[in-house]
Design a protein around this motif. Sequence first.
Motif, PDB file in Angstrom:
ATOM      1  N   ASP A 206       0.863  -1.184   0.000  1.00 47.76           N
ATOM      2  CA  ASP A 206       0.000   0.000   0.000  1.00 47.76           C
ATOM      3  C   ASP A 206       0.897   1.230   0.000  1.00 47.76           C
ATOM      4  O   ASP A 206       1.521   1.562   1.007  1.00 47.76           O
ATOM      5  N   ARG A 207       0.980   1.866  -1.179  1.00 46.43           N
ATOM      6  CA  ARG A 207       1.891   2.998  -1.363  1.00 46.43           C
ATOM      7  C   ARG A 207       3.332   2.551  -1.068  1.00 46.43           C
ATOM      8  O   ARG A 207       3.773   1.555  -1.647  1.00 46.43           O
ATOM      9  N   ASN A 208       4.060   3.225  -0.184  1.00 42.39           N
ATOM     10  CA  ASN A 208       5.451   2.824   0.070  1.00 42.39           C
ATOM     11  C   ASN A 208       5.570   1.773   1.164  1.00 42.39           C
ATOM     12  O   ASN A 208       6.668   1.343   1.509  1.00 42.39           O
ATOM     13  N   LEU A 209       4.438   1.338   1.713  1.00 35.81           N
ATOM     14  CA  LEU A 209       4.431   0.366   2.803  1.00 35.81           C
ATOM     15  C   LEU A 209       4.244  -1.054   2.264  1.00 35.81           C
ATOM     16  O   LEU A 209       3.289  -1.333   1.538  1.00 35.81           O
ATOM     17  N   VAL A 210       5.172  -1.945   2.640  1.00 39.43           N
ATOM     18  CA  VAL A 210       5.120  -3.351   2.235  1.00 39.43           C
ATOM     19  C   VAL A 210       5.097  -4.194   3.511  1.00 39.43           C
ATOM     20  O   VAL A 210       6.025  -4.130   4.312  1.00 39.43           O
ATOM     21  N   THR A 211       4.037  -4.962   3.702  1.00 35.08           N
ATOM     22  CA  THR A 211       3.911  -5.750   4.928  1.00 35.08           C
ATOM     23  C   THR A 211       3.680  -7.221   4.610  1.00 35.08           C
ATOM     24  O   THR A 211       3.112  -7.565   3.569  1.00 35.08           O
ATOM     25  N   GLY A 212       4.110  -8.084   5.532  1.00 39.18           N
ATOM     26  CA  GLY A 212       3.949  -9.521   5.367  1.00 39.18           C
ATOM     27  C   GLY A 212       3.331 -10.130   6.614  1.00 39.18           C
ATOM     28  O   GLY A 212       3.538  -9.640   7.727  1.00 39.18           O
ATOM     29  N   GLN A 213       2.578 -11.208   6.437  1.00 42.61           N
ATOM     30  CA  GLN A 213       1.759 -11.761   7.518  1.00 42.61           C
ATOM     31  C   GLN A 213       2.534 -12.642   8.503  1.00 42.61           C
ATOM     32  O   GLN A 213       2.183 -12.698   9.685  1.00 42.61           O
ATOM     33  N   ASN A 214       3.544 -13.354   8.026  1.00 36.57           N
ATOM     34  CA  ASN A 214       4.151 -14.415   8.827  1.00 36.57           C
ATOM     35  C   ASN A 214       5.566 -14.705   8.334  1.00 36.57           C
ATOM     36  O   ASN A 214       6.015 -14.085   7.357  1.00 36.57           O
ATOM     37  N   PRO A 215       6.290 -15.636   8.966  1.00 33.03           N
ATOM     38  CA  PRO A 215       7.669 -15.896   8.519  1.00 33.03           C
ATOM     39  C   PRO A 215       7.782 -16.242   7.035  1.00 33.03           C
ATOM     40  O   PRO A 215       8.736 -15.818   6.366  1.00 33.03           O
ATOM     41  N   ALA A 216       6.814 -17.001   6.510  1.00 36.41           N
ATOM     42  CA  ALA A 216       6.865 -17.396   5.096  1.00 36.41           C
ATOM     43  C   ALA A 216       6.749 -16.202   4.153  1.00 36.41           C
ATOM     44  O   ALA A 216       7.065 -16.303   2.959  1.00 36.41           O
ATOM     45  N   SER A 217       6.300 -15.073   4.683  1.00 33.76           N
ATOM     46  CA  SER A 217       6.119 -13.863   3.863  1.00 33.76           C
ATOM     47  C   SER A 217       7.379 -13.012   3.783  1.00 33.76           C
ATOM     48  O   SER A 217       7.417 -12.037   3.024  1.00 33.76           O
ATOM     49  N   SER A 218       8.418 -13.363   4.546  1.00 33.34           N
ATOM     50  CA  SER A 218       9.577 -12.471   4.632  1.00 33.34           C
ATOM     51  C   SER A 218      10.375 -12.395   3.327  1.00 33.34           C
ATOM     52  O   SER A 218      10.796 -11.308   2.922  1.00 33.34           O
ATOM     53  N   ALA A 219      10.584 -13.526   2.660  1.00 30.54           N
ATOM     54  CA  ALA A 219      11.323 -13.495   1.385  1.00 30.54           C
ATOM     55  C   ALA A 219      10.532 -12.779   0.292  1.00 30.54           C
ATOM     56  O   ALA A 219      11.088 -11.924  -0.410  1.00 30.54           O
ATOM     57  N   PRO A 220       9.219 -13.078   0.108  1.00 28.67           N
ATOM     58  CA  PRO A 220       8.446 -12.319  -0.884  1.00 28.67           C
ATOM     59  C   PRO A 220       8.368 -10.824  -0.568  1.00 28.67           C
ATOM     60  O   PRO A 220       8.372  -9.992  -1.471  1.00 28.67           O
ATOM     61  N   LEU A 221       8.322 -10.490   0.723  1.00 35.45           N
ATOM     62  CA  LEU A 221       8.304  -9.074   1.110  1.00 35.45           C
ATOM     63  C   LEU A 221       9.614  -8.398   0.681  1.00 35.45           C
ATOM     64  O   LEU A 221       9.607  -7.291   0.137  1.00 35.45           O
ATOM     65  N   ALA A 222      10.725  -9.080   0.926  1.00 35.82           N
ATOM     66  CA  ALA A 222      12.029  -8.520   0.535  1.00 35.82           C
ATOM     67  C   ALA A 222      12.093  -8.276  -0.965  1.00 35.82           C
ATOM     68  O   ALA A 222      12.638  -7.257  -1.427  1.00 35.82           O
ATOM     69  N   ALA A 223      11.517  -9.187  -1.746  1.00 31.71           N
ATOM     70  CA  ALA A 223      11.511  -9.026  -3.213  1.00 31.71           C
ATOM     71  C   ALA A 223      10.710  -7.783  -3.609  1.00 31.71           C
ATOM     72  O   ALA A 223      11.121  -7.034  -4.517  1.00 31.71           O
ATOM     73  N   GLU A 224       9.581  -7.549  -2.933  1.00 33.97           N
ATOM     74  CA  GLU A 224       8.774  -6.359  -3.227  1.00 33.97           C
ATOM     75  C   GLU A 224       9.512  -5.080  -2.836  1.00 33.97           C
ATOM     76  O   GLU A 224       9.458  -4.069  -3.549  1.00 33.97           O
ATOM     77  N   LEU A 225      10.214  -5.122  -1.718  1.00 35.00           N
ATOM     78  CA  LEU A 225      10.965  -3.960  -1.269  1.00 35.00           C
ATOM     79  C   LEU A 225      12.089  -3.626  -2.258  1.00 35.00           C
ATOM     80  O   LEU A 225      12.335  -2.458  -2.577  1.00 35.00           O
ATOM     81  N   LEU A 226      12.726  -4.678  -2.765  1.00 38.61           N
ATOM     82  CA  LEU A 226      13.810  -4.470  -3.735  1.00 38.61           C
ATOM     83  C   LEU A 226      13.293  -3.855  -5.028  1.00 38.61           C
ATOM     84  O   LEU A 226      13.976  -3.042  -5.664  1.00 38.61           O
ATOM     85  N   LYS A 227      12.071  -4.210  -5.431  1.00 37.16           N
ATOM     86  CA  LYS A 227      11.468  -3.610  -6.633  1.00 37.16           C
ATOM     87  C   LYS A 227      11.346  -2.098  -6.440  1.00 37.16           C
ATOM     88  O   LYS A 227      11.556  -1.315  -7.380  1.00 37.16           O
TER      89      LYS A 227
END
Length: 230
Positions: A206-227
């Motif tokens: 949501d805009r510049n905020l990228v959030t993940g629900q649980n441990p399994a979300s940490s790698a996909p979150l990092a990929a979004e942040l890198l984008k």
Amino acid sequence: MSKILFVVTGADHWTLADGTKHPTGFWAEEAAAPYEAFKAAGHEIVVATPGGVVPTVDRGSLAPEVNGGQEGADQVAATLASFTELQHPVALEDVDLDEYAAVFYPGGHGPMEDLAVHAGSGRLLALALRSGKPLGVVCHGPAALLAATDGDANAFAGYRVAAFTNAEETQAGLADKAKWLLQDRLVEAGVDVQEGEPWAPHVVVDRNLVTGQNPASSAPLAAELLKKLA
């Protein structure tokens, strides 16, 4: 190369409703997976904790059963061993946001103890949100959002956010022992919690905020942040 700030809990326990101190800290995978991704992309990592204390890893997060087996557990442990920045944190209170291109908060139950009520962390989060810089927060990390105020309201009110859910806390066996539940508190603060399937990767942007629900979300979150840093 950009500098990414990791804001990590300084707590080594989580105080339960009956006063028991449940041993915790940061969750291994939630620090290790993004660290690997950011370093591989050529970024510099700086760790900040309240008071500059060396953060404690939740011992439970190193177990094979939460890392997909012994091989996964060994890999996470090896990554943490290489994550030497964890041993030399700066004081969160001294952080200058202008020095960083992005901010990331891993979880674990530790943030429920300290970052949820840390005014300095709350100010940093509100500032990062307003700055437009990529801001990533995962699992129990969104507890820190509770300390971010903008006037009388929460700075994240109205934002769509993924965070550790009541269902997951219940399945983990701690919901009935907790003083409060993260999902409930975020909703009370006006945050729009987007609930995904328990334990499955779930990332919300949501805009510049990228959030993940649980441990399994940490790698996909990092990929979004890198984008967002590209």
